[in-house]
Design a protein around this motif. Structure first.
Motif, short mmCIF file in Angstrom:
data_model
loop_
_atom_site.label_atom_id
_atom_site.label_comp_id
_atom_site.label_asym_id
_atom_site.label_seq_id
_atom_site.Cartn_x
_atom_site.Cartn_y
_atom_site.Cartn_z
N LYS A 1 -7.46 5.30 -0.88
CA LYS A 1 -6.68 5.52 0.34
C LYS A 1 -5.26 5.97 0.00
O LYS A 1 -4.68 6.82 0.69
CB LYS A 1 -6.62 4.23 1.17
CG LYS A 1 -7.96 3.80 1.74
CD LYS A 1 -7.83 2.51 2.53
CE LYS A 1 -9.16 2.06 3.12
NZ LYS A 1 -9.03 0.80 3.89
N ARG A 2 -4.69 5.43 -1.08
CA ARG A 2 -3.33 5.82 -1.48
C ARG A 2 -3.31 7.26 -1.96
O ARG A 2 -2.34 7.99 -1.72
CB ARG A 2 -2.83 4.88 -2.58
CG ARG A 2 -2.34 3.54 -2.06
CD ARG A 2 -2.39 2.49 -3.16
NE ARG A 2 -1.65 2.90 -4.34
CZ ARG A 2 -0.34 2.70 -4.52
NH1 ARG A 2 0.36 2.13 -3.56
NH2 ARG A 2 0.24 3.06 -5.63
N ARG A 3 -4.37 7.69 -2.65
CA ARG A 3 -4.41 9.07 -3.14
C ARG A 3 -4.55 10.07 -1.99
O ARG A 3 -3.97 11.15 -2.02
CB ARG A 3 -5.56 9.24 -4.14
CG ARG A 3 -5.32 8.58 -5.47
CD ARG A 3 -6.28 9.12 -6.52
NE ARG A 3 -7.68 8.93 -6.15
CZ ARG A 3 -8.38 7.85 -6.45
NH1 ARG A 3 -7.81 6.85 -7.13
NH2 ARG A 3 -9.64 7.75 -6.12
N ILE A 4 -5.32 9.71 -0.97
CA ILE A 4 -5.54 10.61 0.16
C ILE A 4 -4.28 10.74 1.01
O ILE A 4 -3.94 11.81 1.50
CB ILE A 4 -6.72 10.12 1.01
CG1 ILE A 4 -8.03 10.24 0.23
CG2 ILE A 4 -6.83 10.94 2.31
CD1 ILE A 4 -8.43 11.65 -0.10
N ASP B 1 0.82 -1.21 0.00
CA ASP B 1 0.00 0.00 0.00
C ASP B 1 0.85 1.26 0.00
O ASP B 1 0.40 2.32 -0.44
CB ASP B 1 -0.93 0.02 1.21
CG ASP B 1 -2.11 -0.94 1.07
OD1 ASP B 1 -2.35 -1.40 -0.06
OD2 ASP B 1 -2.77 -1.23 2.08
N CYS B 2 2.08 1.15 0.50
CA CYS B 2 3.00 2.30 0.51
C CYS B 2 3.83 2.39 -0.76
O CYS B 2 4.60 3.35 -0.92
CB CYS B 2 3.94 2.22 1.71
SG CYS B 2 3.14 2.43 3.31
N ARG C 1 8.96 10.90 -9.56
CA ARG C 1 7.83 11.30 -8.73
C ARG C 1 7.32 10.13 -7.89
O ARG C 1 6.97 10.29 -6.71
CB ARG C 1 6.71 11.85 -9.62
CG ARG C 1 5.45 12.25 -8.86
CD ARG C 1 4.42 12.90 -9.78
NE ARG C 1 4.05 12.01 -10.88
CZ ARG C 1 4.35 12.23 -12.15
NH1 ARG C 1 5.07 13.29 -12.50
NH2 ARG C 1 3.98 11.38 -13.11
N ASN C 2 7.28 8.93 -8.48
CA ASN C 2 6.82 7.76 -7.74
C ASN C 2 7.81 7.35 -6.65
O ASN C 2 7.41 6.80 -5.61
CB ASN C 2 6.58 6.60 -8.70
CG ASN C 2 5.39 6.84 -9.61
OD1 ASN C 2 4.51 7.64 -9.29
ND2 ASN C 2 5.36 6.15 -10.75
N VAL C 3 9.09 7.60 -6.89
CA VAL C 3 10.10 7.34 -5.85
C VAL C 3 9.82 8.23 -4.64
O VAL C 3 9.81 7.76 -3.49
CB VAL C 3 11.52 7.57 -6.40
CG1 VAL C 3 12.55 7.39 -5.29
CG2 VAL C 3 11.81 6.63 -7.56
N ALA D 1 5.11 7.97 1.67
CA ALA D 1 4.22 7.00 2.28
C ALA D 1 4.92 6.22 3.38
O ALA D 1 4.35 5.98 4.46
CB ALA D 1 3.68 6.05 1.21
N LEU D 2 6.17 5.83 3.15
CA LEU D 2 6.92 5.11 4.17
C LEU D 2 7.21 5.99 5.38
O LEU D 2 7.33 5.51 6.50
CB LEU D 2 8.23 4.58 3.58
CG LEU D 2 8.09 3.49 2.51
CD1 LEU D 2 9.44 3.20 1.86
CD2 LEU D 2 7.50 2.20 3.11
N GLY D 3 7.32 7.30 5.15
CA GLY D 3 7.58 8.23 6.25
C GLY D 3 6.44 8.29 7.26
O GLY D 3 6.65 8.76 8.38
N ARG D 4 5.25 7.82 6.89
CA ARG D 4 4.12 7.81 7.83
C ARG D 4 4.14 6.59 8.74
O ARG D 4 3.34 6.50 9.66
CB ARG D 4 2.80 7.84 7.05
CG ARG D 4 2.59 9.09 6.22
CD ARG D 4 1.13 9.28 5.86
NE ARG D 4 0.60 8.16 5.09
CZ ARG D 4 0.65 8.07 3.75
NH1 ARG D 4 1.22 9.05 3.05
NH2 ARG D 4 0.16 7.04 3.13
#
Length: 782
Positions: A446-449, A306-307, A319-321, A327-330
């Motif tokens: 969820k990934r977009r939010i 999901d991340c 950009r995807n990197v 995402a991993l920072g959360r």
């Protein structure tokens, strides 16, 4: 009770003598000669001034190139740090001399070599802005052993791009750039500005790196500029160089890379990226992504997928990197993450990449203990808390926190009470999920939010001499951030139950007296349900670090809106046209609050130089009770005065409007309102060591929306509210400890709307015992 971030105030009895002493000390230090530190034949750099004959070239821009600056001035007026240094003697073995030198600043001795370097760097900078014939003059003016230096910028006529062309032999890249939606960095008629040209190289590079060009960098983009004879016109050509890994290689088209495999590697690292290096690890596959680990994986594979924004088979996009890093920072269970790529050599195909995402695990559990001092309205106390955190409760980086808190404070000077005290006990627990938790939502949504979700419960018990108060609460909220500058918070549901088990006879007698002045006050001290939802938007132009924002030109905006009770009121109306008991509908035999509330704050920081800045702040809040409520809950009422408002008044001692109060110390509960306005301006300066100073002017007040009994002077009216603005001024000291700011502010009343005649203007006839208030807080006020 105030918390450690904004402790309340107390009056100073005789600060005049202290001010006179400080003024005498300043004058004495200013008289200290620094000549003994100026070598024979040298000069003290007294001032540096930059002048420009072109409005497009501002002196503030050229300040960046000044290699040597004169000694710092407090509030841009007095070089007090230099004079403090001058108070020391030449004998550095004496501790007093070392002390003066440590807290002061050594005189800056003029260096002509650095001055010439400054002139040269300025000239190059102006020429790079498109003024190719520009020159910068250097003038030295001495007066005794002091030197003033003047830099004069003469720009001349700018060079302008007459024709713009593109030389791109790579057809695929040419097609991409033709479709570039923001291809407006360069245009005919623009000034030939090297900085703009370089920014365009960087923009094109980022654009192509998001189209699969993994090996592309800005060095492949060059410019060719031809000037027309005896004119200031330029023919400009942007040229794309072919790909070469080394100078010896033959030129070839730039290659687009596609992702072949994406692998997560948990708590392991190796220098050489290859499939062979992974063979000693256990592995599982999830969503087309490999997960490699030793023993057992500390995160569920679905959490990792999901991340992940790096999808096998897709083009490489930088950009995807960055999205994957974000995402991993959360995930609080991660200490750090590192993404590396390996070019795969396949027969006839060298444009494949394997991605390796290395994750290092943080500690699962943590226990912390904290003790703090408190100071509410001059009453000293202490608080302690113990907190337990589990960062990976269900192997999805769910952060569970449990905190216990206790506080004690001696209460003095409260009318009708002697040797009383304040105690507070609390317990709070929260569970944070690193995703948008809501039923029936797809993973893509969820990934977009990119939000985090939090559920929390707490219980708080306050024991004051006047009353006891308990608060039980439960909440569900979401938080997400955009581009590191904007933060959103949505409180989907926040339920608060306020219970008042005890009120003293003296407090009840006070409320009885207030029934004539403010009959709605009593409603703020009754049992109540608050069932609210709200939204908060925060933006900071330089990111979320408040200490970092104070050092740059920046601005911040905070907007909040919330409502309570509307749904319950509507449902109650459907069942019963009128309340069955009393004037309000009830939930479980307890009234519930109904109101809407909105706040907006704006702050702007102007950096004058690296030591001085000017900050403006404006804050407005409006709250309106209606329907089921005659007045706002006490927690939702506005108050003025204190460390973050109008600092000439103690907290909860100003307003509403021109209301003076009855002088009773319990009357702080009546200095509240439905509308609040704060206006502040603060000049901040670096003093020495870790100390910063401030001079400030504050204005503001609170008002009520509607008349409450005989307290009509507190009602907001457009034709008089500006006459009821309280104004104060003062000085502040700040200890900058890098990770936090300790702030001490002293404010004096300038205009007091609670009085008329001579007493209305204490700035004309100040009384320190009456008009002075001291504040201690943590962090900047705005």
């Amino acid at each position: 009770m105030s918390n450690k971030f904004a402790l309340s105030s107390f009056n100073m009895n005789k600060p005049l003598a202290i001010l006179i002493l400080l003024a005498f000390l300043v004058l004495m230090l200013a008289g200290c000669s620094v000549s003994k530190f100026i070598p024979e034949g040298s000069y003290l750099l007294d001032n540096v001034k930059i002048e420009s004959d072109n409005k497009e070239i501002k002196p503030s821009q050229m300040n960046l190139y000044v290699r040597q600056k004169s000694n710092a001035k407090w509030f841009s007026l007095v070089k007090l740090p230099m004079y403090i240094y001058g108070a020391s003697g030449l004998d550095s073995t004496k501790w007093i001399n070392r002390f003066w030198r440590k807290i002061g600043e050594a005189p800056v001795i003029y260096d002509p070599v650095l001055a010439e370097e400054t002139r040269s760097e300025m000239e190059k900078a102006v020429q790079n802005m498109g003024y190719m014939g520009a020159s910068v003059g250097l003038q030295e003016v001495s007066d005794g052993n002091r030197m003033k230096v003047y830099y004069t910028v003469r720009s001349g006529e700018p060079y302008v791009v007459e024709r713009l062309a593109y030389d791109i032999s790579d057809a695929k890249i040419a097609d991409y750039l033709a479709k570039d939606p923001v291809r407006a960095g360069l245009y005919e008629g623009m000034r030939f500005d090297v900085n703009v040209l370089d920014a365009e190289r960087q923009r094109i590079t980022q654009y192509l790196q998001n189209q699969g060009y993994y090996r592309f960098n800005k060095d492949f983009i060059t410019y060719q500029a031809d000037t027309m004879l005896n004119t200031h016109k330029v023919d400009l050509t942007l040229k794309l160089l072919p790909y070469r890994r080394t100078k010896e290689d033959l030129p070839q088209p730039h290659r687009q890379y596609t992702l072949r495999n994406v692998n997560y590697v948990l708590d392991a690292d190796f220098s050489e990226l290859s499939e062979d290096a992974l063979r000693g690890l256990d592995s599982i596959s999830s969503g087309g992504t490999g997960v490699f680990y030793k023993g057992k994986p500390f995160l569920r594979p679905k959490v990792l997928t999901d991340c992940n924004y790096l999808i096998p088979g897709n083009l490489y996009r930088n950009r995807n990197v960055q999205n994957t890093y974000s995402a991993l920072g959360r995930l609080s269970i991660l200490k750090y993450s590192n993404i590396r790529f390996n070019e795969v050599a396949l027969p006839g195909d060298s444009t494949r990449l394997d991605a390796y995402i290395f994750l290092s695990k943080n500690k699962n559990k943590a226990l912390s203990f904290e003790i703090e001092g408190t100071n509410s309205a001059g009453d000293l106390g202490a608080a302690a808390s113990v907190s337990f955190t589990h960062r990976n409760l269900f192997k999805g980086s769910e952060a569970f926190t449990l905190e216990l808190r206790g506080a004690y404070e001696a209460v003095s000077g409260l009318e009708g009470y002697a040797n009383s005290h304040y105690m507070e006990y609390g317990i709070e627990s929260s569970l944070n999920f690193p995703e948008f938790m809501f039923p029936f939502l797809s993973s893509d949504f969820k990934r977009r939010i990119r939000a985090t979700s939090e559920v929390s419960v707490k219980y708080n018990w306050q024991i004051r001499p006047e009353f006891e108060r308990t608060l039980a609460a439960a909440a569900w909220s979401y938080r997400w951030t955009r581009r590191g500058k904007a933060t959103h918070r949505f409180d989907l549901l926040d339920i608060n139950y306020i219970y008042m088990p005890y009120t003293s006879e003296a407090f009840n007698a006070y409320l009885d007296r207030m029934d004539q002045i403010n009959p709605l006050l009593r409603h703020s001290y009754e049992d109540l349900f608050i069932i609210r939802l709200g939204y908060t938007y925060t933006y900071n132009s330089v990111g979320g670090n408040a200490i970092n924002a104070a050092k740059h030109n920046s601005y911040s905006i905070r907007f909040n809106i919330e409502e309570s009770g509307n749904l319950l009121y509507g449902l109650s109306k459907l069942v019963h046209k009128k309340p069955r008991y009393g004037d309000a509908y009830q939930l479980a035999n307890i009234d519930f609050a109904q109101y809407v509330k909105m706040d907006i704050d704006f702050a702007k920081n102007f950096v004058i130089d690296e030591r001085n800045s000017l900050v403006f702040h404006a804050g407005l809040g409006i709250a309106c009770p209606y329907g089921n409520s005659k007045s706002l809950p006490f927690e939702k009422l506005y108050f003025s005065g204190g460390a973050n408002s109008v600092r000439g008044w103690r907290v909860r001692s100003l307003g509403p409007g021109s209301y003076r109060g009855d002088g009773n110390t319990i009357d702080y509960v009546n200095h509240t309102g439905d509308i609040k306005l704060d206006l502040n301006v603060e000049y901040r300066t670096y003093l020495f060591w870790k100390l910063n100073g401030a001079v400030f002017i504050d204005a503001g007040n609170v008002w009520n929306i509607r008349s409450q009994g005989t307290q009509t002077e507190g009602v907001f009216k457009f034709n008089r509210f500006y006459k009821q603005l309280a104004v104060s001024y003062g000085l502040g000291i700040r200890f900058d400890l890098d990770f936090l700011i300790l702030r001490f502010d002293g404010g004096m009343k300038a205009i007091n709307p609670m009085y008329t005649g001579r007493d209305r203007y204490p700035i004309v006839s100040p009384d320190f015992g009456r008009d002075f208030a001291f504040h201690f807080a943590v962090g900047y006020p705005f």
